[in-house]
Write an enzyme that holds these catalytic residues in place. Structure first.
Site, short mmCIF file in Angstrom:
data_model
loop_
_atom_site.label_atom_id
_atom_site.label_comp_id
_atom_site.label_asym_id
_atom_site.label_seq_id
_atom_site.Cartn_x
_atom_site.Cartn_y
_atom_site.Cartn_z
N HIS A 103 -34.61 -2.99 19.87
CA HIS A 103 -33.58 -4.01 20.07
C HIS A 103 -32.89 -4.46 18.80
O HIS A 103 -32.12 -5.42 18.84
CB HIS A 103 -34.18 -5.24 20.76
N LYS A 136 -25.66 -18.51 22.65
CA LYS A 136 -26.65 -17.49 22.33
C LYS A 136 -27.58 -18.07 21.28
O LYS A 136 -27.34 -19.17 20.75
CB LYS A 136 -25.99 -16.21 21.83
N ARG A 137 -28.64 -17.34 20.95
CA ARG A 137 -29.53 -17.76 19.88
C ARG A 137 -28.73 -17.98 18.60
O ARG A 137 -27.82 -17.22 18.28
CB ARG A 137 -30.59 -16.67 19.69
N LYS A 173 -25.04 -13.46 14.25
CA LYS A 173 -24.21 -13.72 15.43
C LYS A 173 -22.96 -14.54 15.08
O LYS A 173 -22.07 -14.70 15.89
CB LYS A 173 -25.04 -14.41 16.52
N THR A 227 -26.19 -9.22 26.24
CA THR A 227 -26.08 -9.32 27.71
C THR A 227 -25.25 -10.53 28.10
O THR A 227 -24.65 -10.56 29.16
CB THR A 227 -27.47 -9.39 28.39
N LYS A 279 -22.44 -11.07 31.20
CA LYS A 279 -22.44 -12.17 32.18
C LYS A 279 -21.12 -12.93 32.14
O LYS A 279 -20.56 -13.29 33.20
CB LYS A 279 -23.60 -13.11 31.89
#
Length: 814
Positions: free
Chosen positions: A359, A550-551, A556, A658, A662
């Site tokens: 991952h 998100k985290r 990110k 993901t 969504k």
């Protein structure tokens, strides 16, 4: 049969069952039942129906001696269970009627259920989607994990800071778990290994401590099928509850010490690993659930088959990331030490049983453990790892004789500094298939971090792009859009998401576009209500809802989003009469408890919001909110209400994502880099229906190789300079002007590793294109509809069907 009972309608029977459980299970008079009481009673009705399916599925598998997949994961972020269970059973209408009978809405009843605190981020949400699809596709399957008593933490925001509280989700019990009193396994730690003189005798692990792993099962229903799957979670229980002698002597603290020493293993997800004790506890957690799971798998196999030589024919064990990678050594220990199989036979079985999903591409994120720590906690496993490594390197040396650098890169032991065991290498060597989770990620795996392994075993590496379950993330999360889809293209998309492609022609229908936008607006009103309740900030549902959830992590790039928000704020102050598109920037996500930079980014978001949201000069046209305690239930409110999906990781760092799937599935337009599954989303929704910006992966590599100098960008870009100077100078922290000086310095002087400054202009230009499109609501609707219509391939049903065919060798209809 009683004729009056026979005459009851189905809803009457359901309501009668709810009232029966209110009395007999919950212990309250139906007239006095609270929302929580009703939730528990409705859950018991669903639990009974699911139990019948569960028992039947298990009996069918045992009778058929079915090949099973066992999915090992540290996280299963399944969220609330009630709505999903009722949908699988086709009982949503009866449940809503029962709620109305008690003067409650079903939303209020379902909202009384706590989220299962079994995960944190995308890893856990992905695993939950996979279990749903395994059941729906009829695969004999088990998920295995830990029954965390407190999860990771419940996040609150105080003074702009993340505050962490325990999340005791099972404190008052949950109707969805089934304690398996007869299923428990010993898990041992520490001590030393004795080697008998006889070469035929197995080594003896003289452990220093032992904990019991007790099983708690949760039922995972399939949709459109009677099949259910099992999520088996392990709770750590001390062999002796208390030291009774110490208790009777008045030493109450020492009396409970022994119990806490072992049971803390299953208390909290991802304990703070910034201390030696935290790191050891995390290793114990990983081994604890992996050992219990593999012992359970072997015991079940022996009970059904009575022999082990066919283990690989009947069992597929999948490693979701490296957390359960120690399972390779554990299965070898069980086969060699306890079952007395010859080493070569055991190793052949092990390599055919295991498969592994990677991952992450970032070397610093690949899990490693100090050899000394493994020696201390798992001495026998370290011996096994050393032997696996020796035999592997002997074989690898034949491929490139004399190439010591090649062998050093391949070795399971990193010798470059403190000797460390490379868990990803152990997973690769011990598996017959290794997959990435998007096309780009899988290609980069074999070109970068696993290039040497791919040179040895090119056939071992494959791609399986992630997916999400449309039942949870569209049908359940967005009933308005789901109903519109059902009326327009039929309801087959729930089990065959590729049918969403039928929606594409309807983008040309003005009446359909109006309905689509009306559904989106209703979802935005719901989200605005949640924001007001959670943050006390009032936002305008007619504004553009720009979402990054998100985290919280530097790669990110939530910080890049903040930079462009500040740039927008400054531009709005400079041109107050310009026709600005009203925008609400919505953030959510947790920072790991030991991740200081991520916590600082959360504080900055809140500080920026505190200034922007109260600046009357903006006339409410820009708001910034941070929604606390992000989890599945919060996501189910945010995803349907989003207009824009921020997927802005530095190209080459996001394996897949993901959340991007969504959000697009719910009609949000993606602003993103050409990274992870963004690439495949772009290919499926069309280049004109997505906002791609910034450096691509080869350009990122070239920029770094050329000697990237963020300070030069800062000095040559007045817009960016003004943003960074404002943050560093205390504009958003006037009571502590130097609060973010270090954060800005990390960009200017610390190398800006994730290239925020390099992508800043391109990102702002993409946001300008978003504004221009949002002014044309009709054109926006066409593109949002195209996004929904293009999301057919991103179902976890498709993903799991590929795993079943290409990795697990299990039959499936898909």
């Amino acid at each position: 049969m009683n004729t009056s009972t026979a005459a009851l309608t189905a809803p009457d029977r359901f309501e009668a069952q709810v009232d029966r459980h209110l009395l007999s299970t919950v212990g309250v008079a139906p007239a006095d039942a609270s929302h929580s009481d009703i939730m528990h009673a409705v859950a018991q009705v669903a639990r009974e129906a699911l139990s019948r399916r569960w028992v039947a599925s298990d009996a069918t598998d045992r009778k058929a001696r079915a090949r099973r997949v066992c999915y090992l994961s540290m996280e299963f972020l399944i969220g609330r269970t009630l709505g999903n269970a009722l949908a699988a059973l086709g009982m949503e209408g009866e449940a809503a009627a029962a709620a109305r009978q008690h003067a409650a809405s079903f939303e209020d009843v379902a909202g009384a259920e706590l989220d299962a605190a079994l995960g944190n981020g995308g890893l856990g949400r992905l695993a939950a989607c996979f279990l749903d699809s395994m059941a729906t596709l009829g695969l004999p399957s088990f998920g295995y994990g830990i029954r965390y008593e407190y999860g990771m933490f419940a996040q609150a925001i105080a003074g702009g800071r993340q505050v962490e509280h325990p999340d005791p989700w099972v404190e008052d019990g949950t109707p969805w778990e089934f304690p398996r009193q007869a299923v428990a396994y010993p898990v041992r730690f520490g001590g030393w290994v004795e080697h008998p003189e006889s070469p035929a005798a197995a080594p003896v692990w003289r452990h220093a401590g032992q904990v019991s792993a007790k099983a708690y099962d949760m039922v995972i229903p399939g949709h459109g099928t009677e099949r259910v799957s099992t999520l088996r979670l392990w709770k750590a229980v001390a062999p002796a509850q208390i030291d009774l002698h110490a208790f009777n002597s008045g030493d109450y603290q020492r009396a409970a010490e022994y119990k806490n020493q072992f049971e803390n293993i299953s208390w909290v997800l991802y304990p703070n690993d910034s201390t030696p004790a935290g790191r050891e506890l995390r290793l114990r957690q990983e081994y604890f659930f992996t050992s219990a799971s593999i012992q359970d798998i072997v015991a079940r196999h022996l009970a059904e088959h009575g022999r082990l030589d066919n283990l690989a024919e009947q069992v597929a064990i999948h490693l979701n990331d490296t957390h359960p990678a120690i399972g390779v050594a554990e299965l070898m220990r069980l086969l060699v030490d306890e079952q007395r199989l010859p080493w070569a036979e055991a190793w052949a079985l092990t390599r055919q049983v295991f498969s592994y999903t990677n991952h992450t591409l970032m070397p610093e994120a690949l899990e490693t453990w100090p050899v000394a720590l493994i020696q201390h906690v798992l001495p026998r496993h370290l011996e096994i790892i050393f032997r696996i490594n020796h035999e592997f390197l002997v074989t690898a040396a034949k491929a490139r004789p004399g190439d010591d650098a090649f062998l050093r890169r391949l070795s399971l032991i990193d010798e470059s500094g403190e000797r460390r065991v490379r868990m990803a290498h152990l997973a690769v060597v011990g598996s017959h298939k290794v997959n990435g989770v998007s096309a780009l990620h899988s290609r980069l795996l074999v070109e970068t971090i696993f290039a040497d392994f791919a040179a040895l075993w090119p056939e071992r590496f494959i791609n399986i792009t992630n997916g999400v379950t449309p039942r949870r993330w569209l049908a359940q999360a967005n009933p308005g859009l789901a109903g519109l889809l059902d009326r327009t293209i039929g309801d087959g998309w729930r089990l065959h998401l590729e049918q969403l492609s039928k929606l594409a022609p309807h983008a040309a229908d003005a009446a359909f576009r109006r309905e689509f936008l009306a559904v989106k607006h209703a979802n935005k009103v719901r989200l605005a209500d949640h924001i007001r309740t959670a943050t006390r900030v009032v936002v305008d549902p007619d504004s553009l809802f720009d979402v990054q959830v998100k985290r919280i992590h530097e790669y990110k790039r939530q910080l890049l989003n903040v930079l462009q928000i500040v740039a927008r704020y400054q531009a709005m102050l400079a041109e107050p009469d310009r026709d600005w598109v009203p925008r609400t920037a919505i953030f959510a996500g947790k920072a790991a408890s030991s991740y200081a930079m991520a916590k600082n980014i959360i504080r900055l978001i809140n500080d920026v919001g505190a200034v922007v949201n109260h600046d009357s000069r903006l006339r409410g046209r820009l708001k910034v909110v941070f929604v606390p305690n992000y989890g599945v239930s919060v996501a189910e409110v945010i995803m349907p209400g989003a207009d824009v999906s921020e997927q802005i990781s530095t190209a080459g760092t996001e394996a897949s994502g993901t959340g991007n799937m969504k959000l697009a599935m719910n009609g949000a337009l993606t602003v993103g880099t050409d990274d992870g599954a963004n690439i495949e989303i772009r290919e499926n929704v069309g280049d004109d229906n997505i906002f791609i910006f910034g450096l691509k992966t080869p350009e990122v590599e070239a920029t770094r190789a050329a000697g990237y100098q963020p300070l030069r960008i800062y000095e040559s870009n007045p817009k960016l300079k003004a943003v960074l100077d404002a943050i560093a100078g205390g504009t958003f922290s006037p009571e502590e002007p130097a609060r973010y000086r270090g954060l800005v310095d990390s960009l200017l002087w610390g190398g800006d590793h994730y290239l925020l400054l390099a992508d800043f202009d391109a990102y702002c230009e993409a946001q300008a294109r978003v504004d221009a499109l949002y002014r044309d609501r009709d054109a926006w609707a066409r593109k949002a509809i195209a996004n929904v219509a293009g999301m057919g391939m991103f179902s976890s049903d498709r993903t799991i069907a590929e795993y079943a065919r290409e990795v697990w060798r299990l039959p499936t209809d898909r």
